[in-house]
Write an enzyme that holds these catalytic residues in place. Structure first.
Site, PDB file in Angstrom:
ATOM      1  N   THR A   1       0.816  -1.220   0.000  1.00 25.33           N
ATOM      2  CA  THR A   1       0.000   0.000   0.000  1.00 25.33           C
ATOM      3  C   THR A   1       0.850   1.271   0.000  1.00 25.33           C
ATOM      4  O   THR A   1       1.883   1.334   0.656  1.00 25.33           O
ATOM      5  CB  THR A   1      -0.916   0.002   1.236  1.00 25.33           C
ATOM      6  OG1 THR A   1      -1.636  -1.215   1.242  1.00 25.33           O
ATOM      7  CG2 THR A   1      -1.886   1.162   1.212  1.00 25.33           C
TER       8      THR A   1
ATOM      9  N   SER B   1      -6.110   0.159  -3.035  1.00 26.56           N
ATOM     10  CA  SER B   1      -6.951  -0.746  -3.819  1.00 26.56           C
ATOM     11  C   SER B   1      -6.476  -0.845  -5.258  1.00 26.56           C
ATOM     12  O   SER B   1      -6.459  -1.915  -5.854  1.00 26.56           O
ATOM     13  CB  SER B   1      -8.400  -0.242  -3.832  1.00 26.56           C
ATOM     14  OG  SER B   1      -8.875  -0.097  -2.531  1.00 26.56           O
TER      15      SER B   1
ATOM     16  N   ILE C   1     -25.599  -4.371  23.977  1.00 19.96           N
ATOM     17  CA  ILE C   1     -26.062  -5.281  25.039  1.00 19.96           C
ATOM     18  C   ILE C   1     -25.298  -5.006  26.335  1.00 19.96           C
ATOM     19  O   ILE C   1     -25.869  -4.988  27.414  1.00 19.96           O
ATOM     20  CB  ILE C   1     -25.934  -6.748  24.576  1.00 19.96           C
ATOM     21  CG1 ILE C   1     -26.983  -7.001  23.489  1.00 19.96           C
ATOM     22  CG2 ILE C   1     -26.095  -7.720  25.736  1.00 19.96           C
ATOM     23  CD1 ILE C   1     -26.908  -8.352  22.828  1.00 19.96           C
TER      24      ILE C   1
ATOM     25  N   GLU D   1      -6.344  -6.229   2.950  1.00 21.39           N
ATOM     26  CA  GLU D   1      -6.294  -7.307   1.947  1.00 21.39           C
ATOM     27  C   GLU D   1      -7.508  -7.333   1.025  1.00 21.39           C
ATOM     28  O   GLU D   1      -8.119  -8.374   0.804  1.00 21.39           O
ATOM     29  CB  GLU D   1      -6.072  -8.655   2.645  1.00 21.39           C
ATOM     30  CG  GLU D   1      -4.711  -8.672   3.334  1.00 21.39           C
ATOM     31  CD  GLU D   1      -4.354 -10.003   3.954  1.00 21.39           C
ATOM     32  OE1 GLU D   1      -4.712 -11.040   3.388  1.00 21.39           O
ATOM     33  OE2 GLU D   1      -3.714  -9.985   5.015  1.00 21.39           O
ATOM     34  N   GLY D   2      -7.838  -6.163   0.534  1.00 19.91           N
ATOM     35  CA  GLY D   2      -8.972  -6.022  -0.389  1.00 19.91           C
ATOM     36  C   GLY D   2     -10.213  -5.581   0.374  1.00 19.91           C
ATOM     37  O   GLY D   2     -10.788  -6.354   1.126  1.00 19.91           O
TER      38      GLY D   2
HETATM   39  C1  LIG Z   1      -4.764  -2.087  10.151  1.00 19.64           C
HETATM   40  C2  LIG Z   1      -4.228  -2.095   8.768  1.00 19.64           C
HETATM   41  C3  LIG Z   1      -3.130  -2.887   8.439  1.00 19.64           C
HETATM   42  C4  LIG Z   1      -2.611  -2.896   7.141  1.00 19.64           C
HETATM   43  N1  LIG Z   1      -1.494  -3.643   6.854  1.00 19.64           N
HETATM   44  C5  LIG Z   1      -0.927  -3.581   5.612  1.00 19.64           C
HETATM   45  C6  LIG Z   1       0.289  -4.258   5.302  1.00 19.64           C
HETATM   46  O1  LIG Z   1       0.860  -4.944   6.147  1.00 19.64           O
HETATM   47  N2  LIG Z   1       0.803  -4.127   4.056  1.00 19.64           N
HETATM   48  C7  LIG Z   1       0.202  -3.383   3.092  1.00 19.64           C
HETATM   49  O2  LIG Z   1       0.723  -3.315   1.991  1.00 19.64           O
HETATM   50  N3  LIG Z   1      -0.956  -2.713   3.354  1.00 19.64           N
HETATM   51  C8  LIG Z   1      -1.521  -2.782   4.590  1.00 19.64           C
HETATM   52  N4  LIG Z   1      -2.684  -2.091   4.865  1.00 19.64           N
HETATM   53  C9  LIG Z   1      -3.296  -1.271   3.832  1.00 19.64           C
HETATM   54  C10 LIG Z   1      -4.553  -1.870   3.226  1.00 19.64           C
HETATM   55  O3  LIG Z   1      -4.244  -2.978   2.467  1.00 19.64           O
HETATM   56  C11 LIG Z   1      -5.225  -0.755   2.418  1.00 19.64           C
HETATM   57  O4  LIG Z   1      -5.686   0.179   3.347  1.00 19.64           O
HETATM   58  C12 LIG Z   1      -6.368  -1.244   1.564  1.00 19.64           C
HETATM   59  O5  LIG Z   1      -5.885  -2.022   0.511  1.00 19.64           O
HETATM   60  C13 LIG Z   1      -7.183  -0.092   0.975  1.00 19.64           C
HETATM   61  O6  LIG Z   1      -6.364   0.835   0.368  1.00 19.64           O
HETATM   62  P1  LIG Z   1      -6.462   2.378   0.752  1.00 19.64           P
HETATM   63  O7  LIG Z   1      -6.387   2.466   2.203  1.00 19.64           O
HETATM   64  O8  LIG Z   1      -5.456   3.129  -0.015  1.00 19.64           O
HETATM   65  O9  LIG Z   1      -7.905   2.798   0.319  1.00 19.64           O
HETATM   66  P2  LIG Z   1      -8.337   3.252  -1.166  1.00 19.64           P
HETATM   67  O10 LIG Z   1      -7.843   2.284  -2.138  1.00 19.64           O
HETATM   68  O11 LIG Z   1      -7.999   4.664  -1.342  1.00 19.64           O
HETATM   69  O12 LIG Z   1      -9.898   3.087  -1.054  1.00 19.64           O
HETATM   70  C14 LIG Z   1     -10.705   4.062  -0.434  1.00 19.64           C
HETATM   71  C15 LIG Z   1     -12.152   3.638  -0.581  1.00 19.64           C
HETATM   72  O13 LIG Z   1     -12.484   3.542  -1.969  1.00 19.64           O
HETATM   73  C16 LIG Z   1     -13.043   2.277  -2.249  1.00 19.64           C
HETATM   74  N5  LIG Z   1     -12.740   1.925  -3.615  1.00 19.64           N
HETATM   75  C17 LIG Z   1     -11.531   1.910  -4.219  1.00 19.64           C
HETATM   76  N6  LIG Z   1     -11.675   1.545  -5.486  1.00 19.64           N
HETATM   77  C18 LIG Z   1     -12.990   1.312  -5.710  1.00 19.64           C
HETATM   78  C19 LIG Z   1     -13.771   0.904  -6.825  1.00 19.64           C
HETATM   79  N7  LIG Z   1     -13.204   0.626  -7.998  1.00 19.64           N
HETATM   80  N8  LIG Z   1     -15.101   0.786  -6.669  1.00 19.64           N
HETATM   81  C20 LIG Z   1     -15.693   1.040  -5.483  1.00 19.64           C
HETATM   82  N9  LIG Z   1     -15.005   1.438  -4.394  1.00 19.64           N
HETATM   83  C21 LIG Z   1     -13.667   1.576  -4.508  1.00 19.64           C
HETATM   84  C22 LIG Z   1     -12.433   1.374  -1.214  1.00 19.64           C
HETATM   85  O14 LIG Z   1     -13.210   0.218  -1.023  1.00 19.64           O
HETATM   86  C23 LIG Z   1     -12.429   2.269  -0.006  1.00 19.64           C
HETATM   87  O15 LIG Z   1     -13.695   2.261   0.565  1.00 19.64           O
HETATM   88  C24 LIG Z   1      -3.220  -2.096   6.153  1.00 19.64           C
HETATM   89  C25 LIG Z   1      -4.350  -1.326   6.485  1.00 19.64           C
HETATM   90  C26 LIG Z   1      -4.851  -1.314   7.767  1.00 19.64           C
HETATM   91  C27 LIG Z   1      -6.050  -0.486   8.100  1.00 19.64           C
END
Ligand SMILES: Cc1cc2nc3c(=O)[nH]c(=O)nc-3n(C[C@H](O)[C@H](O)[C@H](O)COP(=O)(O)OP(=O)(O)OC[C@H]3O[C@@H](n4cnc5c(N)ncnc54)[C@H](O)[C@@H]3O)c2cc1C
Lengths: 353, 387
Positions: free
Chosen positions: B129, B135, B342, B368-369
C-alpha cells in the site's frame, strides 16, 4: 407546513457554526487527549449567550425551545460531540428538574442558571421515584462527563436531585473524551425527589432528543467528510466517489442523515408544542439515530479505506462517538419499547376520538 | 460437513490454551498502552517457544483437513483471543508464501531460512500500500531503477504491518512503468537500510497490538540479489511479482475471513455472558438480538469453511472467498456493535473487551482487499461486471 428557517435560526446557525469551525474542530484531538475543552473555550462559548439556550427564561436561560437546541447541538457535534457535551453545563440533567418541578425549585435552591457556575450531570437510576428524604444509592459505570456539582437521577417512575453524597471516578471511556469520562457512585439524601411516571417520560423524551441531535451532528460530519474525501481520492482513474459502489453508499448515507434530521426536528417540535405524540416520537427518533449510527459510522471509516482507521482523520472518532452516544438515555431497547408504546397510545387515542 | 477431525482439534485446543493464557492479556496490555508490545517483550520469546513446541498442523498426513481449512481453523481460534496479537506474532508473515512461490532457491534460504527453528523472535513484512492508494495496485508510484550494484527504490509506503521491527520488508515497486502493473517487482529491503526513512508508527483506532508503519524510500539502495525471483523472472515459475502477490492475496482472503469470524465469536460470547450475568437475557429483545447475532456468526463461519474446503478440493472459490471475506468482516463489525449495545454503559466505560473488539473489527473490511473490492470481484463473476 413550513420547512423554512426563520431569521433568528439563521443567525444562531451562523454564529454557532463559526464557533464550532474555528474553536472546536481544529482542536478535537487536543480536547480528546486533555479530556476537557478547557476554561477559555468554555468562557468564549458562554460569551455567545447560547449556554442555556433552551432553558426557560425564568430560570435564567434563553427560552428558545428544544428545536433551537437540537440545531445547535447538531452544529457543535459536527465539530466534536464530546466538546458539545463539555460546553453544556446544564442539559440534559436540567430537563429533569424542569419537567418535574418547573424552575421554581431551582430558584428556591438559589440556583439561577444565568448567574451560577454550577455544573449538572445526569444518571439513570431505575429506582428513582421515591419521595424526598429517602436515601438513594447506586453505581453507574459510565457517563460522558467530568465531575459535577449537582447530580440528577432519572428512572421510569420519577427523579431525584443530589447536592452531595456522590462521587465521580475517572474512567477510560470509549469515546466523547472532551466531555470527560466518569463512573458515578451515589449514596445520599436527595434535596428534591418526585414520583410521576408521566413527567419522567417527558423528561426522558427531551433527553433522548438531546442525545439524538448530537448523533445527528456526528453522522452529518462523518457523511460529509467522507463524501469530500471520496471526491478528492482517485483510484482506477477517477474519484472513488464516482465508482458506483461508493456513489450509492454515499447517497444512502446522505439519506440516513437526512431522515434522521427530519425525525429529530419533528420530535423536538412536538415536545416544544406539548403534543401527546412527543414521547413516542422522541423515542423513535433516538432509535433511528442508533440505527443510522450503525450504518453511517462504520461506513464513514470504510470510505477512507486504511486512512479511515488512523487517528489522523476524524471518521474513526465519529464512529466511536456515535456508538457511545447511543448507549445513553437507557439505550436502544428501552427506546424501542417506548416508541412502540407511543404508537399504541396514538392508536388508542384515535380509536377514542 | 463442518466438524473438524480429532487431530485438528488437538491443534485448535493448543491455540486455545495459549490464547487464553497469553494472547488475550498481551492484547489487552497493548491496547491499554496504545502501542504494540516492544520486540523484546517476553511475550514474543514465549511465543517462539510455544511455536517450537507446537508448530501447528503440517502436510504430513496426520491431520486429514487440507491446508486452507487448517489455516481457517487456526486463524479463527487465534483471532478469538486477539486479532492484533495474531498479526504481531513473530514470523515471516504474509510474504512467506510469496517468497516460497516466487523467490529463487538462494532467496528462500537467505530470507526464510533464519525463521526456521529461530530461537529469537524475528519478523518479515510486506509493503504494498502507498499513501496515494491501496486498492488500485496499478497506480503505485514507488519506482525501482537499475544501478551498477542493484536497484534504487524511491517512493512511499503506508500502514505496513511489523515493518519497523522486521528483518526485511518485501517492497513492491515498479521497475518498468511502461509495462503497467506487470512491470511491478518486489524487493527485499533489509533492516538498517538508510534509504528507508521517515518511519512512523501509525496511531490506529484499533488493532493497536501490532505496528502499522508508514515510511519513505529515498534513494533506497538494494543489492542485485534482493529482487524477488532474480533479475530475469521469466526463468522461474510464478515469479511475476504481481502474479505471486495477487495469488497469495487470493488464498489469504479466506484466512482474513476466518479471523473476522473469530473476532465476531468473541463479541458474541462477551454479549451473551453479559446478558446472562446481568439478567438482560430475560428480555425478549435481548434474546432476539443474540439469536440474530448467533445466526449471522454461524453463516459467516460456514461460508468461510466452504471457501476453504473448495480451495483444498481445487474447486474454483473466488466468489466464495470474496463473499466470506466481506460477509465475515461485516459480521465482526455488526456483532461488536450489537455487543456494545447489550453490554451498555459498561462498554461505554472503555474497560470491557467488547469495546476493544468494536475498534478492532473495522480494519477487517479494509485490509487485503476492501469490502468494495470484494464485491467487484464477485460481480465480475456473477454478472460479468466489465473491468
Ligand atoms: C490495520 C491495517 C493494516 C494494514 N497492513 C498492511 C500491510 O501490512 N501491508 C500493506 O501493503 N498494506 C496494509 N494495509 C493497507 C490496506 O491494504 C489498504 O488500506 C487497503 O488495501 C485499501 O487501500 P487504501 O487504504 O489506499 O484505500 P483506497 O484504495 O484509497 O480506497 C478508499 C475507498 O475507496 C473504495 N474503492 C476503491 N476503489 C474502488 C472501486 N473501484 N469501486 C468502489 N469502491 C472503490 C475502497 O473500497 C475504499 O472504501 C493495512 C491497512 C490497515 C487499516
Amino acid at each position: 407546513m413550513d420547512f423554512a428557517r426563520g431569521e433568528s435560526d439563521e443567525i444562531i446557525a451562523e454564529t454557532i457554526g463559526r464557533f464550532a469551525a474555528d474553536e472546536l474542530r481544529p482542536r478535537l484531538r487536543e480536547f480528546e487527549a486533555a479530556r476537557t475543552v478547557g476554561e477559555s473555550v468554555r468562557e468564549r462559548f458562554a460569551a455567545l449567550g447560547f449556554e442555556a439556550l433552551d432553558i426557560a427564561e425564568e430560570a435564567g436561560g434563553a427560552g428558545l425551545g428544544l428545536l433551537a437546541r437540537v440545531r445547535t447541538n447538531r452544529l457543535l457535534a459536527e465539530a466534536d460531540a464530546g466538546a458539545a457535551l463539555a460546553l453544556d453545563r446544564f442539559a440534559p440533567a436540567i430537563y429533569v428538574i424542569e419537567a418535574f418541578g418547573g424552575v421554581e425549585p431551582l430558584k428556591s435552591l438559589g440556583m439561577n442558571l444565568g448567574q451560577s457556575d454550577l455544573r449538572f450531570a445526569l444518571v439513570t437510576d431505575p429506582g428513582a421515584g421515591d419521595v424526598a428524604g429517602v436515601r438513594v444509592a447506586g453505581h453507574v459505570a459510565w457517563i460522558p462527563a467530568a465531575p459535577a456539582d449537582v447530580l440528577v437521577g432519572l428512572g421510569p417512575q420519577g427523579a431525584w436531585v443530589l447536592k452531595d453524597g456522590f462521587a465521580f471516578e475517572p474512567v477510560r471511556g470509549a469515546a466523547l473524551h472532551a466531555a470527560g469520562a466518569s463512573a458515578v457512585r451515589f449514596d445520599g439524601t436527595p434535596i428534591l425527589a418526585w414520583h410521576d411516571p408521566m413527567r419522567a417520560a417527558r423528561a426522558l423524551a427531551r433527553i433522548r432528543i438531546y442525545y439524538a441531535s448530537l448523533i445527528w451532528g456526528v453522522l452529518s460530519d462523518a457523511a460529509g467528510f467522507s463524501r469530500s474525501y471520496a471526491l478528492d481520492r482517485v483510484a482506477f482513474g477517477k474519484p472513488i466517489a464516482h465508482h458506483q459502489a461508493l456513489a450509492f453508499l454515499i447517497v444512502d448515507m446522505y439519506v440516513a442523515v437526512a431522515r434522521l434530521g427530519l425525525l429529530i426536528e419533528d420530535a423536538a417540535m412536538a415536545i416544544d408544542a406539548g403534543e401527546g405524540r412527543a414521547v413516542g416520537a422522541a423515542a423513535a427518533a433516538f432509535v433511528d439515530a442508533i440505527e443510522a449510527s450503525r450504518f453511517v459510522g462504520p461506513n464513514g471509516v470504510q470510505i477512507l479505506g486504511g486512512h479511515g482507521f488512523m487517528r489522523d482523520f476524524p471518521v474513526e472518532k465519529a464512529m466511536r462517538d456515535c456508538r457511545a452516544l447511543g448507549l445513553l438515555a437507557g439505550g436502544c431497547d428501552s427506546a424501542r419499547e417506548d416508541a412502540g408504546a407511543g404508537l399504541a397510545a396514538t392508536i388508542s387515542e384515535r380509536i377514542a376520538a | 460437513m463442518n466438524k473438524f477431525s480429532a487431530a485438528l482439534n488437538v491443534h485448535i485446543e493448543q491455540v486455545r490454551e495459549w490464547g487464553q493464557r497469553e494472547v488475550r492479556p498481551a492484547g489487552l496490555e497493548a491496547d491499554r498502552n496504545g502501542a504494540p508490545l516492544p520486540p523484546d517483550h517476553p511475550y514474543f520469546a514465549g511465543y517462539v517457544d510455544f511455536r517450537r513446541r507446537h508448530p501447528g498442523p503440517v502436510d504430513d498426513g496426520a491431520v486429514p483437513e487440507g491446508p486452507a481449512v487448517r489455516m481457517a481453523a487456526i486463524n479463527e481460534e487465534n483471532a478469538y483471543w486477539d486479532r492484533g496479537m495474531g498479526v504481531a506474532a513473530p514470523g515471516p508473515g504474509l510474504p512467506a508464501p510469496i517468497v516460497a512461490a516466487a523467490g529463487t532457491p538462494e532467496q528462500r534460504e537467505h530470507f526464510l531460512g533464519p525463521f526456521r527453528g529461530s530461537e529469537i523472535p524475528r519478523w518479515g513484512s510486506f509493503a504494498l500500500t502507498e499513501p496515494s492508494g491501496g486498492s488500485d495496485t496499478t497506480a503505485f508510484r514507488t519506482r525501482a531503477t537499475r544501478t551498477d550494484r542493484g536497484f534504487l527504490l524511491n517512493g512511499a509506503k503506508c500502514f505496513i504491518g511489523n515493518a519497523a521491527r522486521a528483518d526485511w520488508v518485501l517492497v513492491q515497486a515498479n521497475l518498468d512503468p511502461d509495462k503497467g502493473r506487470s512491470g511491478q517487482r518486489s524487493f527485499f529491503v533489509e533492516r538498517g537500510n538508510r534509504g528507508m526513512t521517515g518511519i512512523k508508527v501509525e496511531n490506529k483506532m484499533g488493532l493497536r497490538a501490532y505496528e502499522s508503519v508508514s515510511f519513505i524510500l529515498e534513494d533506497c539502495e538494494v543489492p542485485r540479489d534482493n529482487i524477488l525471483g532474480g533479475e530475469r523472472p521469466e526463468q522461474t515459475s510464478r515469479s511475476s511479482a504481481y502474479g505471486a502477490t495477487m495469488g497469495t492475496l487470493n488464498t489469504t482472503r479466506v484466512g482474513v475471513a476466518a479471523s473476522a469470524v473469530g473476532l465476531a465469536r468473541s463479541a458474541y460470547d462477551e454479549a451473551l455472558n453479559f446478558a446472562k450475568q446481568s439478567g438482560a437475557f430475560r428480555s425478549i429483545r435481548v434474546r432476539d438480538r443474540l439469536e440474530a447475532m448467533h445466526r449471522q456468526l454461524r453463516a459467516a463461519w460456514l461460508m468461510t469453511l466452504r471457501a476453504a474446503w473448495k480451495a483444498d478440493s481445487r474447486i474454483p472459490n473466488i466468489v466464495d472467498a470474496s463473499m466470506a471475506k466481506v460477509f465475515a468482516a461485516e459480521t465482526a463489525q455488526d456483532l461488536a456493535s450489537a455487543g456494545m449495545e447489550i453490554v451498555g454503559l459498561e462498554a461505554g466505560a472503555g474497560h470491557h473487551l467488547v469495546e476493544k473488539l468494536f475498534r478492532d473489527a473495522k480494519a477487517l473490511n479494509i485490509v487485503e482487499g476492501t469490502g468494495q473490492i470484494q464485491r467487484i470481484i464477485m460481480a465480475r463473476h456473477l454478472v460479468g461486471l466489465p473491468r
